[in-house]
Design a protein around this motif. Structure first.
Motif, PDB file in Angstrom:
ATOM      1  N   GLY A 107      46.894  28.656  44.702  1.00  0.00           N
ATOM      2  CA  GLY A 107      47.361  29.792  45.485  1.00  0.00           C
ATOM      3  C   GLY A 107      46.261  30.296  46.414  1.00  0.00           C
ATOM      4  N   SER A 108      46.591  31.325  47.195  1.00  0.00           N
ATOM      5  CA  SER A 108      45.643  31.920  48.138  1.00  0.00           C
ATOM      6  C   SER A 108      44.347  32.314  47.449  1.00  0.00           C
ATOM      7  N   HIS A 153      43.451  28.834  52.546  1.00  0.00           N
ATOM      8  CA  HIS A 153      44.050  27.593  52.066  1.00  0.00           C
ATOM      9  C   HIS A 153      43.366  26.428  52.768  1.00  0.00           C
ATOM     10  N   ARG A 200      48.635  25.039  50.367  1.00  0.00           N
ATOM     11  CA  ARG A 200      50.065  24.761  50.225  1.00  0.00           C
ATOM     12  C   ARG A 200      50.784  25.171  51.503  1.00  0.00           C
ATOM     13  N   HIS A 214      53.790  27.332  53.342  1.00  0.00           N
ATOM     14  CA  HIS A 214      54.624  28.520  53.176  1.00  0.00           C
ATOM     15  C   HIS A 214      55.751  28.516  54.197  1.00  0.00           C
ATOM     16  N   TYR A 228      56.825  31.028  55.743  1.00  0.00           N
ATOM     17  CA  TYR A 228      56.515  31.882  56.898  1.00  0.00           C
ATOM     18  C   TYR A 228      55.688  31.162  57.957  1.00  0.00           C
ATOM     19  N   TYR A 242      58.819  36.679  38.913  1.00  0.00           N
ATOM     20  CA  TYR A 242      58.239  36.597  40.261  1.00  0.00           C
ATOM     21  C   TYR A 242      59.380  36.514  41.274  1.00  0.00           C
ATOM     22  N   TYR A 299      54.209  41.935  54.669  1.00  0.00           N
ATOM     23  CA  TYR A 299      54.244  42.466  53.318  1.00  0.00           C
ATOM     24  C   TYR A 299      55.499  43.347  53.261  1.00  0.00           C
ATOM     25  N   MET A 343      54.988  35.012  48.326  1.00  0.00           N
ATOM     26  CA  MET A 343      55.623  34.285  49.435  1.00  0.00           C
ATOM     27  C   MET A 343      55.646  32.776  49.204  1.00  0.00           C
ATOM     28  N   SER A 344      55.620  32.355  47.929  1.00  0.00           N
ATOM     29  CA  SER A 344      55.555  30.905  47.693  1.00  0.00           C
ATOM     30  C   SER A 344      56.140  30.562  46.329  1.00  0.00           C
ATOM     31  N   VAL A 385      43.726  40.896  49.081  1.00  0.00           N
ATOM     32  CA  VAL A 385      44.278  39.741  48.343  1.00  0.00           C
ATOM     33  C   VAL A 385      43.165  38.717  48.087  1.00  0.00           C
TER      34      VAL A 385
HETATM   35  O1  LIG Z   1      50.041  30.805  48.501  1.00  0.00           O
HETATM   36  P1  LIG Z   1      50.129  32.168  47.910  1.00  0.00           P
HETATM   37  O2  LIG Z   1      51.501  32.515  47.462  1.00  0.00           O
HETATM   38  O3  LIG Z   1      49.091  32.393  46.842  1.00  0.00           O
HETATM   39  O4  LIG Z   1      49.742  33.163  49.087  1.00  0.00           O
HETATM   40  C1  LIG Z   1      50.066  34.550  49.131  1.00  0.00           C
HETATM   41  C2  LIG Z   1      51.218  34.701  50.066  1.00  0.00           C
HETATM   42  C3  LIG Z   1      50.522  34.669  51.405  1.00  0.00           C
HETATM   43  O5  LIG Z   1      50.140  33.369  51.786  1.00  0.00           O
HETATM   44  C4  LIG Z   1      49.308  35.427  51.174  1.00  0.00           C
HETATM   45  C5  LIG Z   1      49.581  36.853  51.460  1.00  0.00           C
HETATM   46  O6  LIG Z   1      48.470  37.632  51.160  1.00  0.00           O
HETATM   47  O7  LIG Z   1      49.029  35.248  49.763  1.00  0.00           O
END
Ligand SMILES: O=P(O)(O)O[C@@H]1C[C@H](O)[C@@H](CO)O1
Length: 290
Positions: free
Chosen positions: A32-33, A64, A84, A86, A88, A192, A200, A219-220, A260
């Motif tokens: 993830g992020s 990423h 990964r 997304h 968006y 989730y 957001y 968002m994933s 984040v």
């Molecule tokens: O890939 P993830 O779901 O961890 O990333 C989250 C969703 C967006 O890419 C980003 C928003 O802050 O974090």
């Protein structure tokens, strides 16, 4: 509309990968992020840029990377997606999950999917690791399901169930591993919800998500999990709570990408240690029937 990848196209990508590495991964990890550090768990690692694999999507988001990392974790060959895709970013939703189909054809049996997420439930604190016990596929229920379109039974059935897609035994092992490291207090469980982003969520949206049972929002993850489960993989989903969602429209606080990434950085090592122990026990207990 871009046509979904055929079985043969996915096979071509898997063959391209197989021709370039002798590693035959059994476990997949999606970072993830801000959690790309999970790839550092792998020893004897080999890297493959997404751009070097014909047809493979390319990631565009800060935090990423854009490569596959192959290597061993506790004696098992793994493939890690550092970066990964997304929805968006503009990809069709099926394409966000297509790498999971590639993993399937490489022989992957178990998948650990991680993400950064906002905490909606008051039981979640900043920096908690939430084991995903269920999900709300908001894009899916409103018409954007990764399995929409022609179905190839060689991957999975036309109408797959999405009950129990997150493995209970995998979750129990993760909890025990966290406990062994004194980290049980930050382990939570919940549902989730995937929202499409990149905005957001507004306070009104978040209050609505809360009433329909969401504990965390991101968002994933859901497209990848749906596809992994359809393909018969055992899935463990983990959300790192990187920010607490603001449900009060009068509040002057706002979520930011910086917050984040900062929280992800703070917890990255803890998560790595738990994943290493989880993998060790999962191998011992043969969770994914290798
Ligand atoms: O890939 P993830 O779901 O961890 O990333 C989250 C969703 C967006 O890419 C980003 C928003 O802050 O974090």
């Amino acid at each position: 509309m871009e046509e979904k990848y055929s079985y043969e196209k996915i096979q071509e990508m898997a063959d391209n990968i197989k021709s370039r590495t002798s590693q035959r991964p059994k476990l997949g990890i999606i970072c993830g992020s801000g959690l790309g550090g999970l790839a550092d768990l792998l020893t004897n690692s080999e890297e493959m840029e997404y751009t070097s694999i014909p047809g493979f999507p390319v990631s565009t988001v800060k935090g990423h990377g854009g490569k596959l990392v192959f290597g061993k974790l506790e004696g098992v060959e793994c493939i890690c997606m550092k970066g990964r895709f997304h929805f968006y970013e503009g990809y069709p939703i099926w394409k966000c999950a297509a790498p999971v189909q590639v993993m399937k054809l490489l022989g992957v049996k178990g998948l650990i999917v991680t993400n950064a997420a906002g905490g909606i439930s008051s039981k979640l604190k900043l920096g908690d690791l939430m084991l995903i016990t269920d999900h709300i596929n908001l894009p899916g229920v409103t018409g954007n399901n990764p399995l929409r379109g022609p179905n190839d039974e060689r991957f999975g059935p036309r109408f797959p169930s999405t009950n129990a897609v997150y493995s209970k035994s995998f979750q129990n092992i993760f909890k025990k591993s966290a406990e062994d490291q004194g980290l049980l207090p930050i382990i939570k469980e919940g549902t989730y919800l995937m929202s499409s982003g990149p905005t957001y969520e507004s306070p009104a949206e978040l209050n609505w998500f809360k009433t329909i049972g969401a504990d965390a929002v991101g968002m994933s993850t859901v497209p990848e999990t749906v596809v992994a489960s359809w393909c018969g993989m055992v899935v463990l989903g983990i959300s790192l709570i990187t920010n607490i969602c603001i449900l009060d429209v009068e509040s002057t606080e706002e979520p930011t990408a910086e917050e984040v990434y900062e929280t992800a950085k703070m917890r990255s090592k803890n998560l790595q240690n738990i994943v290493r122990l989880t993998e060790k026990s999962a191998v011992e207990q043969n969770v994914w029937n290798i």
